[in-house]
Scaffold this motif. Sequence first.
Motif, PDB file in Angstrom:
ATOM      1  N   GLU A   1       0.729  -1.339   0.068  1.00 11.38           N
ATOM      2  CA  GLU A   1      -0.107   0.204   0.010  1.00 11.38           C
ATOM      3  C   GLU A   1       0.918   1.276  -0.148  1.00 11.38           C
ATOM      4  O   GLU A   1       0.509   2.417  -0.796  1.00 11.38           O
ATOM      5  CB  GLU A   1      -1.045   0.173   1.310  1.00 11.38           C
ATOM      6  CG  GLU A   1      -0.248  -0.227   2.632  1.00 11.38           C
ATOM      7  CD  GLU A   1      -0.360  -1.572   3.113  1.00 11.38           C
ATOM      8  OE1 GLU A   1      -0.254  -1.682   4.161  1.00 11.38           O
ATOM      9  OE2 GLU A   1       0.026  -2.313   2.284  1.00 11.38           O
TER      10      GLU A   1
ATOM     11  N   ARG B   1       1.428   4.175  -2.839  1.00  5.54           N
ATOM     12  CA  ARG B   1       0.951   5.640  -2.707  1.00  5.54           C
ATOM     13  C   ARG B   1       2.021   6.498  -3.072  1.00  5.54           C
ATOM     14  O   ARG B   1       2.097   7.328  -3.739  1.00  5.54           O
ATOM     15  CB  ARG B   1       0.493   5.493  -1.367  1.00  5.54           C
ATOM     16  CG  ARG B   1       0.083   7.076  -0.940  1.00  5.54           C
ATOM     17  CD  ARG B   1      -0.863   7.608  -1.749  1.00  5.54           C
ATOM     18  NE  ARG B   1      -1.399   8.917  -1.313  1.00  5.54           N
ATOM     19  CZ  ARG B   1      -1.794   9.713  -2.208  1.00  5.54           C
ATOM     20  NH1 ARG B   1      -1.766   9.660  -3.670  1.00  5.54           N
ATOM     21  NH2 ARG B   1      -2.225  11.090  -1.805  1.00  5.54           N
TER      22      ARG B   1
ATOM     23  N   GLU C   1       2.722   6.653  -6.815  1.00  5.63           N
ATOM     24  CA  GLU C   1       1.646   7.525  -7.245  1.00  5.63           C
ATOM     25  C   GLU C   1       2.093   9.019  -7.144  1.00  5.63           C
ATOM     26  O   GLU C   1       1.828   9.995  -8.114  1.00  5.63           O
ATOM     27  CB  GLU C   1       0.424   7.339  -6.695  1.00  5.63           C
ATOM     28  CG  GLU C   1      -0.718   8.254  -6.921  1.00  5.63           C
ATOM     29  CD  GLU C   1      -1.973   7.917  -6.221  1.00  5.63           C
ATOM     30  OE1 GLU C   1      -2.872   8.871  -6.040  1.00  5.63           O
ATOM     31  OE2 GLU C   1      -2.059   6.607  -5.609  1.00  5.63           O
TER      32      GLU C   1
END
Length: 321
Positions: free
Chosen positions: A278, A282, A285
């Motif tokens: 996760e 992130r 991104e």
Amino acid sequence: MKILKAGLLAAALATLSVSAIAQNYPTKPIRWVVPYTPGGYTDNVTRMVTAKVQTILGQPIIIENKPGANSIIGADFVAKAAPDGYTILTVITAHAANATLYEGKLPFDHKALAPVSLVAVSPLILTTSKQFPVKNVSELIAYAKANPGKLAYGSSGVGSAAHLTSELLQTTAGVNMIHVPYKGTAPALADLMANNIQMLVDVPSSMMPHVKGGKVNALAMFSNQRLPSAPDVPTIKESGGPLIESSSWVMFFAPPGTPAAIVDKLAKAVHEAVKSPEITARFTELGIVPMGLNPAETAKFLAAEVDKWGNVIKTAKVTVQ
């Protein structure tokens, strides 16, 4: 002989005591000092990672923002805290620059802080005002050479990665630009959009939303390859500029004298958090590269950064008031 045996016994007991403390650590909440205001790059990365770290360690982590003096106020606070693993510090590239900018004037020994982990690295992006008539770094350099002292660039403050990267570009390209320091990225960005300054270097997570929104232009990344989150933004070499790699990194420290066993336990938790699917997703991104280096690797990286930015500061004759 008896004195020697007694000394050895005392040393063994002390080692066992530290080992036991580290094994049980942590047994209470951890205070995590961020020497910048809430909501920025440093604060956001810290909160993302520590949210996962507290789950791994089984104790709450309380973020405490202590901004001021280019991160020195927060760093000084942690440098003088108890070396028990319950007060930890986040720093960014400015911390390495401070070693030279404030040489002999820091209220703490920056070499004494215990490196925990290099958490993440974010290559910097070079952006320009929509009204500034250049399409790439080659044209920007040509304009700056033809108009010495007329191109104004902003930064989030003297000694920041944004400032020193712009200085490195200036000296490498042989141009003369005007530095306009701000108290943070937000006011600098506002002036870039108003064309009060023509250039601003910062992290992609701060700049790319405005690039995608058509409010500023992105000329290049200070990296040797394009970022997956911004595939249309060329590297500085591709944009016709000199091969300069520069980033804003995030690093965690413990107070001087913190037992190695506690530092190692923290480092392993940070590594696990940063490499979790996760957080990796992130970070990617946002244009951030997850690292999670161990203490020894982190210390080596920091030493190289202190040397690199120290040379830039001396060459460009950067000073602080």
